[in-house]
Write a protein that holds these residues in place. Structure first.
Motif, PDB file in Angstrom:
ATOM      1  N   LEU A 110      -2.830   4.433  10.713  1.00  0.00           N
ATOM      2  CA  LEU A 110      -3.058   3.328  10.308  1.00  0.00           C
ATOM      3  C   LEU A 110      -2.081   2.530   9.773  1.00  0.00           C
ATOM      4  CD1 LEU A 110      -5.548   1.035   9.838  1.00  0.00           C
ATOM      5  CD2 LEU A 110      -5.766   2.011   7.378  1.00  0.00           C
TER       6      LEU A 110
ATOM      7  N   LEU B 204       0.887  -1.102   0.056  1.00  0.00           N
ATOM      8  CA  LEU B 204      -0.057   0.147  -0.095  1.00  0.00           C
ATOM      9  C   LEU B 204       0.997   1.127   0.063  1.00  0.00           C
ATOM     10  CD1 LEU B 204      -2.803  -0.928   2.541  1.00  0.00           C
ATOM     11  CD2 LEU B 204      -2.981  -0.693   0.175  1.00  0.00           C
TER      12      LEU B 204
ATOM     13  N   ALA C 253      -4.724  14.350   3.359  1.00  0.00           N
ATOM     14  CA  ALA C 253      -5.228  14.976   2.442  1.00  0.00           C
ATOM     15  C   ALA C 253      -6.369  14.395   1.834  1.00  0.00           C
ATOM     16  CB  ALA C 253      -4.227  15.416   1.261  1.00  0.00           C
ATOM     17  N   TYR C 254      -6.594  13.343   1.741  1.00  0.00           N
ATOM     18  CA  TYR C 254      -7.842  12.484   1.231  1.00  0.00           C
ATOM     19  C   TYR C 254      -8.417  11.607   2.545  1.00  0.00           C
ATOM     20  CZ  TYR C 254      -5.542  12.760  -3.058  1.00  0.00           C
ATOM     21  OH  TYR C 254      -4.635  13.123  -4.607  1.00  0.00           O
ATOM     22  N   GLY C 255      -8.242  11.905   3.607  1.00  0.00           N
ATOM     23  CA  GLY C 255      -8.699  11.479   4.823  1.00  0.00           C
ATOM     24  C   GLY C 255      -8.283  10.201   5.218  1.00  0.00           C
ATOM     25  N   GLY C 256      -7.013   9.655   4.539  1.00  0.00           N
ATOM     26  CA  GLY C 256      -6.380   8.641   4.917  1.00  0.00           C
ATOM     27  C   GLY C 256      -5.654   8.798   6.305  1.00  0.00           C
ATOM     28  N   ASP C 257      -5.439   7.711   6.961  1.00  0.00           N
ATOM     29  CA  ASP C 257      -5.073   7.800   8.374  1.00  0.00           C
ATOM     30  C   ASP C 257      -3.477   7.329   8.379  1.00  0.00           C
ATOM     31  OD1 ASP C 257      -4.381   7.913  11.064  1.00  0.00           O
ATOM     32  OD2 ASP C 257      -5.998   6.614  11.506  1.00  0.00           O
TER      33      ASP C 257
ATOM     34  N   LEU D 284       1.073   6.122  -7.026  1.00  0.00           N
ATOM     35  CA  LEU D 284      -0.311   6.761  -7.567  1.00  0.00           C
ATOM     36  C   LEU D 284      -0.869   7.509  -6.754  1.00  0.00           C
ATOM     37  CD1 LEU D 284      -1.418   2.657  -8.483  1.00  0.00           C
ATOM     38  CD2 LEU D 284      -0.148   4.702 -10.280  1.00  0.00           C
ATOM     39  N   HIS D 285      -0.641   7.731  -5.300  1.00  0.00           N
ATOM     40  CA  HIS D 285      -1.437   8.790  -4.621  1.00  0.00           C
ATOM     41  C   HIS D 285      -2.914   8.251  -4.518  1.00  0.00           C
ATOM     42  CE1 HIS D 285       2.260  11.253  -4.381  1.00  0.00           C
ATOM     43  NE2 HIS D 285       2.213  11.172  -5.739  1.00  0.00           N
ATOM     44  N   ILE D 286      -2.946   7.091  -4.238  1.00  0.00           N
ATOM     45  CA  ILE D 286      -4.349   6.731  -4.058  1.00  0.00           C
ATOM     46  C   ILE D 286      -5.153   7.258  -2.711  1.00  0.00           C
ATOM     47  CG2 ILE D 286      -4.415   4.772  -5.348  1.00  0.00           C
ATOM     48  CD1 ILE D 286      -3.938   2.902  -2.858  1.00  0.00           C
ATOM     49  N   GLY D 287      -4.222   7.654  -1.903  1.00  0.00           N
ATOM     50  CA  GLY D 287      -4.656   8.168  -0.568  1.00  0.00           C
ATOM     51  C   GLY D 287      -5.085   7.351   0.814  1.00  0.00           C
ATOM     52  N   PHE D 288      -4.487   6.367   0.620  1.00  0.00           N
ATOM     53  CA  PHE D 288      -4.659   5.218   1.709  1.00  0.00           C
ATOM     54  C   PHE D 288      -4.108   5.823   3.196  1.00  0.00           C
ATOM     55  CE2 PHE D 288      -6.630   1.249   2.053  1.00  0.00           C
ATOM     56  CZ  PHE D 288      -6.774   0.905   0.844  1.00  0.00           C
ATOM     57  N   PHE D 289      -2.937   6.179   3.039  1.00  0.00           N
ATOM     58  CA  PHE D 289      -2.443   7.036   4.260  1.00  0.00           C
ATOM     59  C   PHE D 289      -2.198   8.367   4.393  1.00  0.00           C
ATOM     60  CE2 PHE D 289      -0.637   2.665   3.951  1.00  0.00           C
ATOM     61  CZ  PHE D 289      -1.286   1.940   4.892  1.00  0.00           C
TER      62      PHE D 289
END
Lengths: 220, 541
Positions: free
Chosen positions: B245, B223, B238-242, B230-235
């Motif tokens: 986590l 991940l 800015a995208y609400g990722g944590d 790819l900046h999917i935002g998991f962590f």
């Protein structure tokens, strides 16, 4: 049909020990797979809990009918796989090949439908990243996390399917040569376990990604 | 002293049955694969050691005068990554475990020899990725890859390094899987679970952690790689990722990973202590089950890495208590080893010196772990040199002492020759003294507040750092000397004979070095492990 002696590797005492070893090994491998998918399931749960509105509206963007059709396809492929294992255990060469081919076709169908869905997401800019859009989504800023989970989980699942399809091809070649029979068909049986596992993962993915909040009745 | 018949080398053994390079590189023999691992982990250990030397040289003075801060970040990161993922994790299981497990349980090989060879090449591929990122310019995130630094800000080669660890992880998983099946299904007739050597129990527990923990870190790093690429935002907040986590998922593996390093070492120490006390281990079942207990509880303590990372205090309290509980099975082992030596006929040999070293250093490492497990104290000690000292006492003081002890103990079995007694004792003492001199001052300077991962520090800390660097020099020599004399002994060492120590394990019943199939006839086990007969005791003289 390969005789038992050629199939028995030198370090095993007998065929039973060899088969037991393969079976335990396969189950242990599936345990590692559960842990592997588990990380993604954890992320999904955390974010679903954190952003219920975003997840509810974003999950409505998935195509319920394609998802449901794919679920049916995959369950059917589990049946054909189980039949292939059954016919391997009684040594019906043509039927092994037939059901492996059917499994292959159903698996291919699943991946085909999946790629239609992916393409759909691509067209609608629903892929996380710079150009992400989620038309009409509540809490659109966090909706991309849903799609991150969606692509992460279904992508990993599809990777397993693709690997599975290559293994089926190998098994078909071997089965045509008549390698599998009542005495020895461990590869078919072990691959059956793998294929069912991949199916079960989908059985969890489908409700998590497509069904929850579909009716709008569940509010986080 | 009874003079044993003068030993001879087995005419045909696993080392000389074929000589071509191909016969080594494509071998399915668990013994040869063990040797391949030994060569590889030694290489990565030296590389990691080189980085350690650079860290210690830089820290001799309070000013950052040898390395720039960016370079320093890369140096300590590469030290950590190389040592943890390419040396410590595979060291004992993949080298000694591979070599010994089948011998100890009276099998011809592990359950899946081809998979075993595959794991080796998967490990090498992972190593190659990490090595490549090192050549390209390294990575500066620390071995922990905390997000969002690793995903958004780092200028290092996080992608290649992350992929390398991801790949190497599969080697670890496959080795664990192989060992579990081997222990379940390949035991010789009569070798019931409670007749197994404690080394085997320790590896069983280790394998459990490998198969349950490693997939989680694999998916986590995957991940991170996706996020970075790819900046999917998991962590990504800015995208609400944590980002926290990530820490949970990372430590879910990486805390138990410490037990991957230490449990096999404990297995080695159990063998050494029993053999050189000529006495059945005190509380065999307790030692065996404490390995399993450590593996189980080890999975429930990861939160103690997150006391200051937004974790709720109540979760912290639970993790704190669970961490204290891990001390119990660890202490059981220490006390049982001491009780084993009590009234035994103790022989002070080189492996025994390493086992003593293990007990001392692991006890300090374990007890300081309790300091860190208490929430209040940990707030003060987080990210200080106290933590660095603590985990080096466990991972270096524990794991490497066990590794070196095991290498010396089974060297006669692996090569058929003895190492030089004087040099080996000298270097064992150098390692012990050098180690303490290196890391004990770090407890003090850490408690005083010196943070880890900085190359500039206030001048009042210099004296501790100079001591530490001096110790590192001694430690380095202590590690290097065995490298020389073990190579020397390959040709000039005294012939060892089948059982030079008067040990009881099945591995000592076959020839040294063992033949390709391990045993002429599959052994049948009729008694418990560690049954020292008069014959074996007399052999010691």
């Amino acid at each position: 049909m390969a005789s038992q002696s050629t199939a028995l590797q030198h370090h095993f005492e007998n065929a039973e020990q060899q088969k037991d070893a393969s079976t335990i090994g396969m189950w242990v491998f599936l345990v590692t797979e559960i842990m592997f998918f588990g990380g993604l399931f954890l992320a999904y749960m955390v974010y679903r809990q954190a952003y219920p509105a975003a997840f509810a509206s974003a999950s409505n963007k998935t195509d319920l009918w394609l998802g449901a059709a794919n679920t049916t396809v995959l369950i059917c492929s589990s049946l054909t796989m189980a039949l292939a294992v059954h016919y391997a255990s009684i040594g019906k060469k043509n039927l092994i090949v037939l059901f492996l081919v059917l499994t292959l076709l159903l698996g291919g169908t699943f991946l085909g439908v999946k790629s239609v869905e992916y393409h759909d997401k691509w067209v609608h800019h629903e892929i996380p990243g710079a150009n992400f859009e989620c038309e009409g989504c509540a809490d659109a800023q966090h909706a991309s996390l849903f799609f991150a989970c969606y692509f992460g989980m279904t992508g990993l699942h599809a990777t397993h399917m693709i690997i599975g399809i290559f293994i089926i091809l190998y098994l078909i070649v071997k089965a045509r040569k008549g390698d599998y029979g009542p005495e020895w068909h461990t590869p078919v049986e072990m691959f059956g376990l793998y294929w069912h596992f991949v199916d079960i993962v989908w059985i969890f993915l489908f409700p998590l990604l497509y069904l929850i909040d579909r009716s709008g009745g569940l509010k986080g | 002293m009874i003079t044993a018949p003068s030993p001879v080398l087995t005419k045909k053994n696993y080392l000389n049955e074929a000589h071509s390079l191909k016969s080594w590189l494509l071998t399915k023999d668990h013994k040869r694969i063990g040797i391949l691992y030994l060569i590889s982990v030694t290489f990565f250990f030296m590389l990691g050691g080189l980085y350690a030397a650079m860290i210690r040289l830089e820290l001799m003075t309070p000013a950052g005068d040898l390395l720039e801060s960016n370079t320093y970040n890369k140096v300590f990161t590469m030290h950590g990554v190389l040592m943890v993922f390419l040396f410590l994790i595979p060291s004992i299981p993949a080298v000694l475990g591979n070599f010994l497990l089948p011998l100890m349980i009276g099998a011809k090989d592990v359950a899946f020899p081809r998979l075993n060879l595959l794991s080796y090449y998967v490990y090498l591929a992972g190593g190659l990725f990490i090595f490549t990122s090192l050549i390209l310019g390294g990575v500066d995130t620390g071995w922990t890859f905390y997000t969002p630094f690793s995903t958004s800000y780092s200028n290092g080669y996080v992608l290649t390094t992350g992929l390398g660890i991801f790949i190497a992880g599969f080697s670890s998983i496959l080795t664990g899987l192989n060992f579990i099946v081997t222990i379940h299904r390949m035991r010789a007739p009569g070798l019931t679970w409670f007749r197994l050597p404690l080394f085997v129990w320790a590896h069983y527990a280790t394998s459990m952690i490998q198969i349950l923990g490693t997939p989680v870190v694999a998916v986590t790093l995957f991940l991170v790689v996706l996020e970075r690429g790819l900046h999917i935002g998991f962590f990504d907040p800015a995208y609400g990722g944590d980002p926290v986590l990530f820490q949970h998922m990372f430590w879910f593996y990486s805390h138990p990973a410490v037990y991957i390093m230490i449990l096999p070492s404990m297995g080695v120490v159990s063998e050494i202590i029993s053999t050189f006390s000529s006495k059945k281990p005190f509380g065999y079942t307790f030692i065996a089950f404490s390995s399993l207990a450590i593996a189980v509880f080890g999975f429930l303590v990861w939160g103690h890495h997150l006391y200051v990372a937004s974790q709720s205090v109540y979760a912290g309290m639970v993790f704190s208590i669970l961490t204290y509980i891990v001390a119990i099975p660890s202490a059981i082992k220490i006390f049982n080893w001491l009780a084993t030596m009590y009234k035994g006929s103790v022989r002070i040999t080189t492996p025994m010196l390493y086992a003593f070293g293990f007990m001392g250093l692991f006890t300090i490492g374990g007890l300081t772990g309790l300091f860190l497990a208490s929430i209040g104290l940990d707030v003060h000690l987080t990210d200080t040199y106290f933590v660095v000292a603590h985990f080096h006492y466990v991972m270096v003081g524990g794991a490497i002492m066990g590794f070196l002890g095991g290498i010396h103990f089974w060297w006669p079995k692996i090569t058929g020759r003895m190492y030089p007694e004087g040099w080996s004792k000298l270097s064992a003492i150098m390692v012990f003294c050098g180690f303490n001199l290196t890391f004990f001052p770090q407890f003090l300077v850490g408690y005083m507040g010196m943070p880890r991962r900085y190359h500039v520090y206030p001048p009042e800390f210099q004296v501790f750092n100079v001591l530490s660097t001096a110790g590192a020099g001694l430690l380095g020599v202590g590690y290097f000397v065995p490298f020389i004399y073990l190579l020397w002994s390959l040709k000039y060492g005294k012939l060892a004979g089948d059982n030079p120590w008067g040990a009881t394990g099945l591995e000592w019943k076959t020839s040294s070095p063992p033949i390709h199939q391990n045993f002429e006839v599959t052994p049948v086990v009729t008694q418990e492990a560690y049954t020292y007969t008069t014959e074996e005791v007399a052999h010691i003289g």
